[in-house]
Design a protein around this motif. Structure first.
Motif, PDB file in Angstrom:
ATOM      1  N   SER A  99       0.923  -1.017   0.098  1.00 27.99           N
ATOM      2  CA  SER A  99       0.056  -0.085   0.010  1.00 27.99           C
ATOM      3  C   SER A  99       0.812   1.261   0.144  1.00 27.99           C
ATOM      4  O   SER A  99       0.591   2.095  -0.731  1.00 27.99           O
ATOM      5  CB  SER A  99      -0.837   0.080   1.174  1.00 27.99           C
ATOM      6  OG  SER A  99      -1.701  -1.099   1.272  1.00 27.99           O
ATOM      7  N   LEU A 100       1.786   1.317   0.718  1.00 29.18           N
ATOM      8  CA  LEU A 100       2.772   2.514   0.703  1.00 29.18           C
ATOM      9  C   LEU A 100       3.462   2.832  -0.662  1.00 29.18           C
ATOM     10  O   LEU A 100       3.536   3.761  -0.798  1.00 29.18           O
ATOM     11  CB  LEU A 100       3.868   2.182   1.957  1.00 29.18           C
ATOM     12  CG  LEU A 100       4.862   3.310   2.086  1.00 29.18           C
ATOM     13  CD1 LEU A 100       4.363   4.503   2.392  1.00 29.18           C
ATOM     14  CD2 LEU A 100       6.062   2.743   3.084  1.00 29.18           C
ATOM     15  N   PHE A 101       3.906   1.643  -1.194  1.00 28.22           N
ATOM     16  CA  PHE A 101       4.610   1.761  -2.375  1.00 28.22           C
ATOM     17  C   PHE A 101       3.367   2.360  -3.539  1.00 28.22           C
ATOM     18  O   PHE A 101       3.927   3.194  -4.328  1.00 28.22           O
ATOM     19  CB  PHE A 101       5.208   0.510  -2.977  1.00 28.22           C
ATOM     20  CG  PHE A 101       6.139  -0.040  -1.856  1.00 28.22           C
ATOM     21  CD1 PHE A 101       6.810   0.884  -1.264  1.00 28.22           C
ATOM     22  CD2 PHE A 101       6.361  -1.388  -1.849  1.00 28.22           C
ATOM     23  CE1 PHE A 101       8.069   0.265  -0.207  1.00 28.22           C
ATOM     24  CE2 PHE A 101       7.378  -1.939  -1.149  1.00 28.22           C
ATOM     25  CZ  PHE A 101       7.948  -1.005  -0.438  1.00 28.22           C
ATOM     26  N   VAL A 102       2.365   1.911  -3.419  1.00 26.66           N
ATOM     27  CA  VAL A 102       1.370   2.435  -4.466  1.00 26.66           C
ATOM     28  C   VAL A 102       0.897   3.990  -4.144  1.00 26.66           C
ATOM     29  O   VAL A 102       1.022   4.732  -5.220  1.00 26.66           O
ATOM     30  CB  VAL A 102      -0.145   1.527  -4.319  1.00 26.66           C
ATOM     31  CG1 VAL A 102      -1.202   2.250  -5.193  1.00 26.66           C
ATOM     32  CG2 VAL A 102       0.228   0.055  -4.853  1.00 26.66           C
ATOM     33  N   TYR A 103       0.854   4.309  -3.091  1.00 28.80           N
ATOM     34  CA  TYR A 103       0.466   5.607  -2.742  1.00 28.80           C
ATOM     35  C   TYR A 103       1.573   6.730  -2.919  1.00 28.80           C
ATOM     36  O   TYR A 103       1.249   7.696  -3.425  1.00 28.80           O
ATOM     37  CB  TYR A 103       0.201   5.883  -1.087  1.00 28.80           C
ATOM     38  CG  TYR A 103      -1.082   4.940  -0.718  1.00 28.80           C
ATOM     39  CD1 TYR A 103      -2.214   4.662  -1.637  1.00 28.80           C
ATOM     40  CD2 TYR A 103      -1.136   4.282   0.476  1.00 28.80           C
ATOM     41  CE1 TYR A 103      -3.273   3.973  -1.380  1.00 28.80           C
ATOM     42  CE2 TYR A 103      -2.309   3.658   1.082  1.00 28.80           C
ATOM     43  CZ  TYR A 103      -3.239   3.304   0.087  1.00 28.80           C
ATOM     44  OH  TYR A 103      -4.196   2.643   0.519  1.00 28.80           O
ATOM     45  N   SER A 141      -6.676 -12.140  -4.367  1.00 27.39           N
ATOM     46  CA  SER A 141      -5.342 -12.433  -4.392  1.00 27.39           C
ATOM     47  C   SER A 141      -4.713 -12.338  -2.994  1.00 27.39           C
ATOM     48  O   SER A 141      -5.400 -12.154  -2.073  1.00 27.39           O
ATOM     49  CB  SER A 141      -4.814 -11.107  -5.278  1.00 27.39           C
ATOM     50  OG  SER A 141      -4.747 -10.043  -4.563  1.00 27.39           O
ATOM     51  N   ILE A 142      -3.470 -12.179  -2.958  1.00 33.92           N
ATOM     52  CA  ILE A 142      -2.597 -12.106  -1.697  1.00 33.92           C
ATOM     53  C   ILE A 142      -2.330 -10.862  -1.299  1.00 33.92           C
ATOM     54  O   ILE A 142      -1.784 -10.428  -0.281  1.00 33.92           O
ATOM     55  CB  ILE A 142      -1.126 -13.042  -1.557  1.00 33.92           C
ATOM     56  CG1 ILE A 142      -0.403 -12.494  -2.671  1.00 33.92           C
ATOM     57  CG2 ILE A 142      -1.783 -14.472  -1.874  1.00 33.92           C
ATOM     58  CD1 ILE A 142       0.809 -13.368  -2.560  1.00 33.92           C
ATOM     59  N   LEU A 143      -2.645  -9.805  -2.285  1.00 32.64           N
ATOM     60  CA  LEU A 143      -2.662  -8.400  -1.988  1.00 32.64           C
ATOM     61  C   LEU A 143      -3.883  -7.573  -1.949  1.00 32.64           C
ATOM     62  O   LEU A 143      -4.879  -7.721  -2.338  1.00 32.64           O
ATOM     63  CB  LEU A 143      -1.599  -7.523  -2.976  1.00 32.64           C
ATOM     64  CG  LEU A 143      -0.192  -8.267  -3.355  1.00 32.64           C
ATOM     65  CD1 LEU A 143       0.586  -7.649  -4.317  1.00 32.64           C
ATOM     66  CD2 LEU A 143       0.639  -8.185  -1.897  1.00 32.64           C
ATOM     67  N   ARG A 144      -3.730  -6.534  -1.078  1.00 32.70           N
ATOM     68  CA  ARG A 144      -4.906  -5.674  -0.708  1.00 32.70           C
ATOM     69  C   ARG A 144      -4.217  -4.218  -0.250  1.00 32.70           C
ATOM     70  O   ARG A 144      -3.655  -4.150   0.545  1.00 32.70           O
ATOM     71  CB  ARG A 144      -5.648  -6.455   0.402  1.00 32.70           C
ATOM     72  CG  ARG A 144      -6.965  -5.530   0.798  1.00 32.70           C
ATOM     73  CD  ARG A 144      -8.006  -5.775  -0.199  1.00 32.70           C
ATOM     74  NE  ARG A 144      -9.289  -4.691   0.144  1.00 32.70           N
ATOM     75  CZ  ARG A 144     -10.220  -5.025   0.887  1.00 32.70           C
ATOM     76  NH1 ARG A 144     -10.215  -6.292   1.561  1.00 32.70           N
ATOM     77  NH2 ARG A 144     -11.427  -4.079   1.158  1.00 32.70           N
ATOM     78  N   LEU A 145      -4.879  -3.319  -0.889  1.00 30.77           N
ATOM     79  CA  LEU A 145      -4.525  -1.865  -0.596  1.00 30.77           C
ATOM     80  C   LEU A 145      -5.434  -1.586   0.570  1.00 30.77           C
ATOM     81  O   LEU A 145      -6.628  -1.809   0.872  1.00 30.77           O
ATOM     82  CB  LEU A 145      -5.119  -1.091  -1.744  1.00 30.77           C
ATOM     83  CG  LEU A 145      -4.048  -0.763  -2.729  1.00 30.77           C
ATOM     84  CD1 LEU A 145      -4.888   0.317  -3.859  1.00 30.77           C
ATOM     85  CD2 LEU A 145      -2.783  -0.084  -2.199  1.00 30.77           C
ATOM     86  N   GLY A 146      -4.788  -0.911   1.352  1.00 26.74           N
ATOM     87  CA  GLY A 146      -5.222  -0.410   2.819  1.00 26.74           C
ATOM     88  C   GLY A 146      -4.334   0.641   3.424  1.00 26.74           C
ATOM     89  O   GLY A 146      -3.725   1.301   2.907  1.00 26.74           O
ATOM     90  N   LYS A 147      -4.538   0.592   4.614  1.00 23.18           N
ATOM     91  CA  LYS A 147      -3.678   1.788   5.476  1.00 23.18           C
ATOM     92  C   LYS A 147      -2.250   1.329   5.213  1.00 23.18           C
ATOM     93  O   LYS A 147      -2.006   0.241   5.308  1.00 23.18           O
ATOM     94  CB  LYS A 147      -4.194   1.845   6.882  1.00 23.18           C
ATOM     95  CG  LYS A 147      -5.590   2.381   7.005  1.00 23.18           C
ATOM     96  CD  LYS A 147      -5.933   2.464   8.652  1.00 23.18           C
ATOM     97  CE  LYS A 147      -7.291   2.880   8.821  1.00 23.18           C
ATOM     98  NZ  LYS A 147      -7.744   2.983  10.433  1.00 23.18           N
ATOM     99  N   ALA A 148      -1.612   2.439   5.361  1.00 28.33           N
ATOM    100  CA  ALA A 148      -0.038   2.212   5.063  1.00 28.33           C
ATOM    101  C   ALA A 148       0.628   3.177   6.045  1.00 28.33           C
ATOM    102  O   ALA A 148       0.232   4.659   6.063  1.00 28.33           O
ATOM    103  CB  ALA A 148       0.556   2.419   3.941  1.00 28.33           C
ATOM    104  N   GLU A 149       1.425   2.749   6.847  1.00 30.97           N
ATOM    105  CA  GLU A 149       2.369   3.451   7.907  1.00 30.97           C
ATOM    106  C   GLU A 149       3.415   4.087   6.999  1.00 30.97           C
ATOM    107  O   GLU A 149       4.104   3.284   6.222  1.00 30.97           O
ATOM    108  CB  GLU A 149       2.847   2.737   9.075  1.00 30.97           C
ATOM    109  CG  GLU A 149       1.490   2.496  10.076  1.00 30.97           C
ATOM    110  CD  GLU A 149       2.075   1.723  11.050  1.00 30.97           C
ATOM    111  OE1 GLU A 149       3.292   1.556  11.352  1.00 30.97           O
ATOM    112  OE2 GLU A 149       1.487   1.162  11.803  1.00 30.97           O
ATOM    113  N   LEU A 150       3.863   5.262   7.258  1.00 31.50           N
ATOM    114  CA  LEU A 150       5.296   5.640   6.347  1.00 31.50           C
ATOM    115  C   LEU A 150       6.225   5.227   7.139  1.00 31.50           C
ATOM    116  O   LEU A 150       6.609   4.990   8.252  1.00 31.50           O
ATOM    117  CB  LEU A 150       5.258   7.224   6.920  1.00 31.50           C
ATOM    118  CG  LEU A 150       6.429   8.084   6.426  1.00 31.50           C
ATOM    119  CD1 LEU A 150       6.225   8.084   4.688  1.00 31.50           C
ATOM    120  CD2 LEU A 150       6.374   9.610   6.475  1.00 31.50           C
TER     121      LEU A 150
END
Length: 444
Positions: free
Chosen positions: A93-97, A220-229
């Motif tokens: 998620s962090l990499f996508v954002y 899938s094994i991936l899901r976008l969600g909250k991401a800590e910096l």
């Protein structure tokens, strides 16, 4: 049967798992070729030269998607291999954002400064005006294109390479359909803008569909969600992906140098001929890039799991298949040089002859190119971004730059074409050296 990253990979399973990624990259290249076909045949030689002139800059600003896609997927797959699924998804998620935010910043800056940039690169008059029109429309969709490039890697990490191929097909078909509609039907003055709009809208499709898919509940094994910096994870992703980042930037800087040399030795005809070669080369190199994307998460997973026997098997099988692919590509390129040149620039006999003779020399580089691309991707997958970056940097910014600047001094236009062959041979020698020096990462 669904193939998982943790499986043992035979030749058949490796081909089955990587084939969607190979097809995805080839099709991405094909719809770029179709774009060039419509511009060349319906908008004219100068708009076609403008597209090829400004394209290297557009690819440079989009490279952040490759960086976070390849570098980030290596980290995420390795984290899964270590048994930390929750942290893997947070990092995903962090990499996508981060990639989306950088894409938006680069788009705004690019739109504002594209005219002086194009002028600095040597464009003047109609070539400059056409370059600016095309680039501004493409840059408006840049955040989505960055996401499209990023998700090409993460679909494989998610064990969904077929879905990645489906998204690419949707994007490509959108581009082709809109090209046929806008470039053919619009008045002459708007055909180039129509081609740019077709490409931009296809990139929106390619970036938005996976964004929605991963943001919702999925299988899938991936899901976008909250991401800590996590600055350490971001830094590691950038380091891992620095080779692909550097490779794409360097490749496009080299493309600019090629255009400058060709303008000097052959004028706009040289730039147009090089454009045809680049379109076709994208298809051939796309197969190598697709294979590298398809194997990278598998390598990263088994590296994280400490399965060195599987790593040795993956390397041995990949080198053999890369060699076979490369030889087949050279044969195909020699046979297709004439028909492909006539397809794009058959309306100009001199330009056609220049394109055929140049492409037949240029194509000799394909087998060597494959080994260097796979070698760089293999070290990225091992989370060894420094080695991967060295291969990419020396291959492009040193070997290719030196060759394209020096060889034309002795051989003129022929020196431009042969420079890529010389540079790729040197890159293979360098890659073999690193395989020998870094055996402990995958042998023990």
């Amino acid at each position: 049967m669904r193939i998982r990253l943790s499986d043992h990979f035979t030749y058949a399973r490796l081909i089955r798992f990587t084939l969607p990624s190979i097809a995805m990259m080839i099709f991405t290249s094909i719809y770029g070729v179709v774009d060039g076909f419509f511009v060349s045949n319906f908008a004219g030689k100068t708009p076609f030269a403008a597209v090829n002139f400004i394209m290297p800059f557009l690819m440079i600003v989009a490279t952040v998607g490759f960086m976070f896609g390849t570098g980030g997927s290596a980290i995420v797959a390795k984290t899964f291999g270590e048994g930390r699924a929750d942290q893997a998804n947070q990092r995903f998620s962090l990499f996508v954002y981060a990639a989306l935010a950088l894409g938006a910043v680069f788009a705004a800056l690019g739109i504002a400064f594209i005219r002086p940039i194009a002028a600095l690169l040597g464009a003047q008059g109609e070539l400059l005006d056409n370059s600016v029109v095309y680039a501004r429309i493409i840059l408006a969709a840049l955040p989505f294109y960055v996401l499209q490039l990023l998700f090409q890697s993460f679909f494989v990490t998610a064990e969904k390479p077929q879905l990645g191929l489906a998204v690419t097909l949707s994007s490509g078909l959108t581009n082709m359909a809109l090209d046929a509609l806008l470039v053919i039907l619009l008045p002459q003055a708007y055909k180039l803008a129509g081609a740019a709009l077709a490409t931009a809208l296809s990139q929106v499709v390619g970036g938005a569909i996976p964004l929605v898919y991963f943001a919702r509940k999925n299988d899938s094994i991936l899901r976008l969600g909250k991401a800590e910096l996590d600055l350490a994870a971001l830094g590691k992703a950038c380091t891992n992906g620095s080779s692909e980042f550097m490779s794409n930037i360097s490749m496009n800087v080299v493309g600019m140098l090629y255009n400058m040399q060709l303008l000097r030795f052959a004028g706009e005809n040289g730039v147009a001929a090089y454009g045809v070669m680049m379109y076709v080369s994208m298809i051939f190199s796309g197969a190598f890039i697709g294979y590298s994307i398809g194997t990278a998460p598998v390598v990263s997973y088994h590296y994280g799991a400490g399965d060195h026997a599987e790593l040795r098997g993956l390397l041995r099988k990949s080198l053999l298949m890369t060699g076979v692919f490369g030889l087949c590509m050279v044969a195909a390129a020699q046979l297709l040089a004439g028909p492909l040149a006539r397809l794009f620039v058959g309306y100009d006999a001199g330009l056609t002859a220049l394109t055929i003779s140049g492409f037949r020399v240029f194509a000799i580089a394909f087998p060597f190119m494959g080994f260097a691309i796979f070698g760089s991707g293999f070290f990225t997958a091992l989370n060894d971004g420094l080695t991967s970056a060295l291969i990419s940097f020396l291959r492009t910014m040193v070997f290719q730059v030196a060759a394209v600047l020096l060889l034309p001094l002795a051989w003129g236009i022929d020196g431009v074409w042969v420079s890529i062959v010389v540079a790729e041979v040197m890159a293979v020698a360098l890659t073999a050296l690193f395989f020998a020096l870094k055996q402990k990462k995958y042998q023990y």
